[in-house]
Motif scaffolding. Structure first.
Motif, short mmCIF file in Angstrom:
data_model
loop_
_atom_site.label_atom_id
_atom_site.label_comp_id
_atom_site.label_asym_id
_atom_site.label_seq_id
_atom_site.Cartn_x
_atom_site.Cartn_y
_atom_site.Cartn_z
N VAL A 135 -14.26 -11.70 -14.59
CA VAL A 135 -12.91 -11.39 -14.11
C VAL A 135 -12.71 -11.96 -12.71
CG1 VAL A 135 -11.28 -9.56 -13.51
CG2 VAL A 135 -12.82 -9.26 -15.45
N TYR A 162 -10.54 -11.18 -9.74
CA TYR A 162 -9.70 -10.06 -9.29
C TYR A 162 -8.57 -10.59 -8.40
CZ TYR A 162 -12.76 -6.62 -11.42
OH TYR A 162 -13.46 -5.86 -12.34
N SER A 164 -15.57 -2.69 -11.47
CA SER A 164 -16.62 -3.50 -12.09
C SER A 164 -17.97 -2.79 -12.12
CB SER A 164 -16.77 -4.83 -11.36
OG SER A 164 -17.15 -4.63 -10.01
N SER A 210 -4.64 -10.82 -18.70
CA SER A 210 -4.51 -9.90 -17.56
C SER A 210 -5.40 -8.68 -17.75
CB SER A 210 -3.06 -9.46 -17.40
OG SER A 210 -2.22 -10.55 -17.05
N VAL A 211 -6.15 -8.34 -16.71
CA VAL A 211 -6.99 -7.13 -16.71
C VAL A 211 -6.19 -6.06 -15.97
CG1 VAL A 211 -9.16 -6.10 -15.95
CG2 VAL A 211 -9.09 -8.49 -16.73
N THR A 247 -8.69 1.26 -18.86
CA THR A 247 -8.50 -0.13 -18.46
C THR A 247 -8.47 -0.97 -19.72
OG1 THR A 247 -9.36 -1.92 -17.05
CG2 THR A 247 -10.99 -0.57 -18.20
N ILE A 281 -7.50 -5.33 -21.41
CA ILE A 281 -7.19 -6.75 -21.23
C ILE A 281 -6.08 -7.13 -22.20
CG2 ILE A 281 -8.10 -9.10 -21.30
CD1 ILE A 281 -10.94 -7.78 -21.09
N THR A 319 -7.69 -11.22 -13.83
CA THR A 319 -7.48 -12.06 -15.00
C THR A 319 -8.83 -12.53 -15.54
OG1 THR A 319 -7.22 -14.03 -13.59
CG2 THR A 319 -5.21 -12.92 -14.31
N THR A 320 -8.87 -12.82 -16.83
CA THR A 320 -10.07 -13.36 -17.45
C THR A 320 -9.67 -14.47 -18.41
OG1 THR A 320 -12.05 -12.89 -18.77
CG2 THR A 320 -10.05 -11.68 -19.34
N PHE A 356 -17.29 -5.51 -16.68
CA PHE A 356 -16.51 -6.55 -16.00
C PHE A 356 -17.35 -7.13 -14.87
CE2 PHE A 356 -13.14 -3.79 -17.76
CZ PHE A 356 -12.47 -4.73 -18.53
#
Length: 217
Positions: free
Chosen positions: A98, A100, A124, A165-166, A173, A175, A189-190, A213
């Motif tokens: 991720v 951030y 995380s 988007s995370v 939480t 994604i 984001t990932t 994460f």
């Protein structure tokens, strides 16, 4: 001992409530019972979908009636299913890189009284469980989020949240697997692909899986 409660869901489904609330122990019971029902290969059953405290069995009413399938399920789940069910394969652990860089990261830090670095470290620093999937294909609801990051959903949902988007909301939480409307707080984001219809299964995350994460960039 579990005490399942059965109720009809339309003319081709039966919902089974196994408890109340959200917890890993309850989720284990739900997943184990879903595995047991799937393994039983009841004629007419087309799908078994686990959730937080319930699971839903979908069936073809032209092949088996509600009373018949309810009777089969009552017998199948009799006793302490959480102990009798084979635990099956170990849960998959997914490591999701991720960045951030979410547009709500500063707002989350301000509202929680934390620094950006602390928000990242807390988010995380926990291994999350997939409790349920839904909303859109490939979206997994992960928990349980640290109370220090718990915020209600945005008062005004966005019309479009970018794919990958995370985000966080309440004690969960997740994604976003595709560009969709959404009301969660975006913190990163990932590039990990969460849903690919060409694969089997198409969703990267399944109920019972674990997620970590990993900050990058």
């Amino acid at each position: 001992m579990i005490d399942p409660h059965f109720s009809p869901l339309g003319d081709g489904g039966i919902a089974i409530r196994l408890g109340v609330g959200i917890s890993e122990a309850l989720s284990d019971t739900v997943v184990n019972c879903a595995r047991m029902i799937s393994s039983a290969e009841i004629i007419g059953v087309s799908d078994v979908v686990p959730s937080y405290a319930t699971l839903t069995v979908f069936y073809d009413p032209t092949m088996i009636g509600y009373d018949d399938i309810r009777g089969r399920l009552v017998t199948l789940l009799a006793g302490d299913s959480s102990e009798r069910v084979d635990a099956g394969p170990e849960a998959k652990v997914h490591r999701i890189p991720v960045v951030y860089d979410g547009e709500d990261l500063d707002d989350v830090a301000s509202r929680t009284g934390l620094s950006r670095a602390e928000v990242i470290a807390i988010h995380s620093g926990v291994e999350y469980r997939v409790f349920v999937t839904g909303f859109v294909p490939g979206f997994a609801y992960l928990g349980i989020l640290d109370t220090r990051l718990a915020l209600p959903r945005r008062e005004s949902p966005r019309k479009r949240v970018p794919s990958g988007s995370v985000a966080i909301a309440d004690r969960q939480t997740g994604i976003y697997p595709a560009a969709t409307p959404g009301g969660w707080h975006l913190i990163g984001t990932t590039a990990e692909k969460m849903f690919d219809p060409s694969k089997d299964p198409p969703s990267l995350l399944e109920v019972g899986d674990r997620v970590r994460f990993e900050p990058v960039g």
